[in-house]
Design an enzyme around this catalytic site. Sequence first.
Site, PDB file in Angstrom:
ATOM      1  N   SER A 135      17.617 -51.549  -3.667  1.00 22.62           N
ATOM      2  CA  SER A 135      16.890 -50.442  -2.905  1.00 22.62           C
ATOM      3  C   SER A 135      17.204 -50.139  -1.543  1.00 22.62           C
ATOM      4  CB  SER A 135      15.213 -50.050  -3.874  1.00 22.62           C
ATOM      5  OG  SER A 135      14.771 -51.251  -2.734  1.00 22.62           O
ATOM      6  N   LYS A 188      17.801 -64.284  -2.485  1.00 21.64           N
ATOM      7  CA  LYS A 188      19.625 -63.119  -2.693  1.00 21.64           C
ATOM      8  C   LYS A 188      20.084 -63.683  -1.369  1.00 21.64           C
ATOM      9  CE  LYS A 188      17.748 -58.821  -1.694  1.00 21.64           C
ATOM     10  NZ  LYS A 188      17.996 -58.343  -0.607  1.00 21.64           N
ATOM     11  N   GLU A 278      18.097 -61.162   7.686  1.00 21.54           N
ATOM     12  CA  GLU A 278      16.612 -62.621   7.046  1.00 21.54           C
ATOM     13  C   GLU A 278      16.757 -63.353   6.445  1.00 21.54           C
ATOM     14  OE1 GLU A 278      14.482 -58.754   5.401  1.00 21.54           O
ATOM     15  OE2 GLU A 278      12.748 -59.317   6.786  1.00 21.54           O
TER      16      GLU A 278
HETATM   17  N1  LIG Z   1      16.431 -51.785   4.436  1.00 22.36           N
HETATM   18  C1  LIG Z   1      16.526 -51.835   3.138  1.00 22.36           C
HETATM   19  O1  LIG Z   1      17.235 -51.129   3.010  1.00 22.36           O
HETATM   20  C2  LIG Z   1      15.407 -52.794   2.532  1.00 22.36           C
HETATM   21  C3  LIG Z   1      15.467 -51.953   1.444  1.00 22.36           C
HETATM   22  C4  LIG Z   1      14.463 -53.134   0.213  1.00 22.36           C
HETATM   23  C5  LIG Z   1      13.388 -53.966   1.701  1.00 22.36           C
HETATM   24  N2  LIG Z   1      14.078 -54.043   2.714  1.00 22.36           N
HETATM   25  C6  LIG Z   1      12.774 -54.986   3.779  1.00 22.36           C
HETATM   26  O2  LIG Z   1      11.898 -53.912   3.866  1.00 22.36           O
HETATM   27  C7  LIG Z   1      11.387 -55.039   5.170  1.00 22.36           C
HETATM   28  C8  LIG Z   1      11.400 -53.835   6.654  1.00 22.36           C
HETATM   29  O3  LIG Z   1      13.166 -53.830   6.495  1.00 22.36           O
HETATM   30  P1  LIG Z   1      14.199 -52.866   7.664  1.00 22.36           P
HETATM   31  O4  LIG Z   1      15.480 -52.563   7.011  1.00 22.36           O
HETATM   32  O5  LIG Z   1      13.138 -51.349   7.656  1.00 22.36           O
HETATM   33  O6  LIG Z   1      14.077 -53.508   8.790  1.00 22.36           O
HETATM   34  P2  LIG Z   1      14.566 -53.009  10.135  1.00 22.36           P
HETATM   35  O7  LIG Z   1      15.547 -53.855  10.705  1.00 22.36           O
HETATM   36  O8  LIG Z   1      15.121 -51.284   9.792  1.00 22.36           O
HETATM   37  O9  LIG Z   1      13.242 -53.042  11.230  1.00 22.36           O
HETATM   38  C9  LIG Z   1      13.097 -52.509  11.711  1.00 22.36           C
HETATM   39  C10 LIG Z   1      11.437 -51.905  12.441  1.00 22.36           C
HETATM   40  O10 LIG Z   1      10.566 -53.485  12.355  1.00 22.36           O
HETATM   41  C11 LIG Z   1       9.734 -53.238  13.298  1.00 22.36           C
HETATM   42  N3  LIG Z   1       9.134 -54.058  14.539  1.00 22.36           N
HETATM   43  C12 LIG Z   1       9.746 -54.395  15.446  1.00 22.36           C
HETATM   44  N4  LIG Z   1       9.276 -55.340  16.172  1.00 22.36           N
HETATM   45  C13 LIG Z   1       7.948 -55.456  15.502  1.00 22.36           C
HETATM   46  C14 LIG Z   1       6.922 -55.605  15.867  1.00 22.36           C
HETATM   47  N5  LIG Z   1       7.123 -56.855  16.590  1.00 22.36           N
HETATM   48  N6  LIG Z   1       5.978 -56.309  14.842  1.00 22.36           N
HETATM   49  C15 LIG Z   1       6.172 -55.094  13.721  1.00 22.36           C
HETATM   50  N7  LIG Z   1       6.662 -54.249  13.525  1.00 22.36           N
HETATM   51  C16 LIG Z   1       7.874 -54.437  14.380  1.00 22.36           C
HETATM   52  C17 LIG Z   1       9.945 -51.967  14.068  1.00 22.36           C
HETATM   53  O11 LIG Z   1       9.626 -50.708  13.488  1.00 22.36           O
HETATM   54  C18 LIG Z   1      11.397 -51.810  13.811  1.00 22.36           C
HETATM   55  O12 LIG Z   1      11.826 -50.189  13.186  1.00 22.36           O
HETATM   56  C19 LIG Z   1      12.918 -56.077   5.238  1.00 22.36           C
HETATM   57  O13 LIG Z   1      12.072 -57.583   5.043  1.00 22.36           O
HETATM   58  C20 LIG Z   1      13.473 -56.312   4.044  1.00 22.36           C
HETATM   59  O14 LIG Z   1      13.952 -56.831   3.237  1.00 22.36           O
HETATM   60  C21 LIG Z   1      15.055 -53.007   3.389  1.00 22.36           C
END
Ligand SMILES: NC(=O)c1ccc[n+]([C@@H]2O[C@H](COP(=O)([O-])OP(=O)(O)OC[C@H]3O[C@@H](n4cnc5c(N)ncnc54)[C@H](O)[C@@H]3O)[C@@H](O)[C@H]2O)c1
Length: 334
Positions: A135, A188, A278
């Site tokens: 996703s 993964k 990550e």
């Molecule tokens: N992007 C995807 O498509 C996706 C899909 C499924 C799961 N995930 C998982 O979801 C999680 C978030 O992914 P993402 O893509 O949104 O990440 P991202 O790289 O977009 O996240 C950055 C965000 O982290 C937050 N952040 C920054 N500093 C922070 C702090 N000190 N404390 C708390 N929050 C802080 C902010 O909101 C910032 O926008 C990850 O573990 C990722 O593996 C992502």
Amino acid sequence: MATIGMIGAGSWGIALSVLLCNNGHQVTVWSALPEEIAELKEKREHRTLPGVLMPEGMEFTTELEEAMREKDLLVTAVPSVFVRQTAAKMKPFLRPGQIVVNVAKGIEESTLKTLSGVLEEELPAADVAVLSGPSHAEEVSRGLPTTCVAGARTRRTAEYVQSLFMSEVFRVYTSPDVLGIELGAALKNVIALAAGIADGLGYGDNTKAALITRGIAEIARLGMAMGGKFETFCGLSGIGDLIVTCASMHSRNRRAGILIGKGYTMEEAMKEVQMVVEGVYSAKAALALAKKYYMSMPIIEQVNAVLFDGKPASEAVRDLMLRDPRDEDSGLSW
Ligand SMILES: NC(=O)c1ccc[n+]([C@@H]2O[C@H](COP(=O)([O-])OP(=O)(O)OC[C@H]3O[C@@H](n4cnc5c(N)ncnc54)[C@H](O)[C@@H]3O)[C@@H](O)[C@H]2O)c1
């Protein structure tokens, strides 16, 4: 209609908030970054998801209490490295028994715990669930058909999570195997780095298929030794997520891998991708888990050697190809 607190406003938190709003729920999005909330309020668009407008009624805050007060469901969507510190900040506002769905993917490097384990430690009063699967935020935020699995300790909680997220563009299955779901999701990312490295080296589809297939064998071997279920590794959060992460340009782990395959160092690649990669953290954790459980994880070992010991990527591939000959599955007999 349910009230939902989205804890995290990165790509995934925003994509899921759009989905949940479109499902008719009231979503309040929290971010640790005041500038992010200010921009979201002003532009109603997230910089990583250009063209995706926030539905009317979606609210934004920098106050955790506001995001958590009187919410039917909380979702933790911060990058894995921030999960523990964010959970600690959530503790004073949590209602006993409140459902917290973790959607971050990773293993905590210092403790080797999965992220629901971290949440359960920091928020013992919470009913912790997970949602995972193939996703990418870029596709979910645009309403492209996607499938995921909701894992929880009880069927009731899993089905509640399923009912809130499910729509004609987002199909959710349920599962009791929280650990298996989370291990597939975290590990993964390491194999995606390897797939990217292979792409960066100029290798082809055969190599990619080999990494996906042998990669899921490694993940399942370790995951089952830790208590995850074989069926889960064959499912959406296992092989499903591995396929999408190894094949898609939306995967930052794969993009970082491509750069490493082209000769960038790990630090240079992370800087270039400009997002948290990550898999780099999970690679170390995976190797430590492999040692702890006496598991052979050749791809994950070689990814670690390339990332942290400066081993040339082409040498790592050669070493994988020239390992001792063996059966494809040692469990099968003649
Ligand atoms: N992007 C995807 O498509 C996706 C899909 C499924 C799961 N995930 C998982 O979801 C999680 C978030 O992914 P993402 O893509 O949104 O990440 P991202 O790289 O977009 O996240 C950055 C965000 O982290 C937050 N952040 C920054 N500093 C922070 C702090 N000190 N404390 C708390 N929050 C802080 C902010 O909101 C910032 O926008 C990850 O573990 C990722 O593996 C992502």
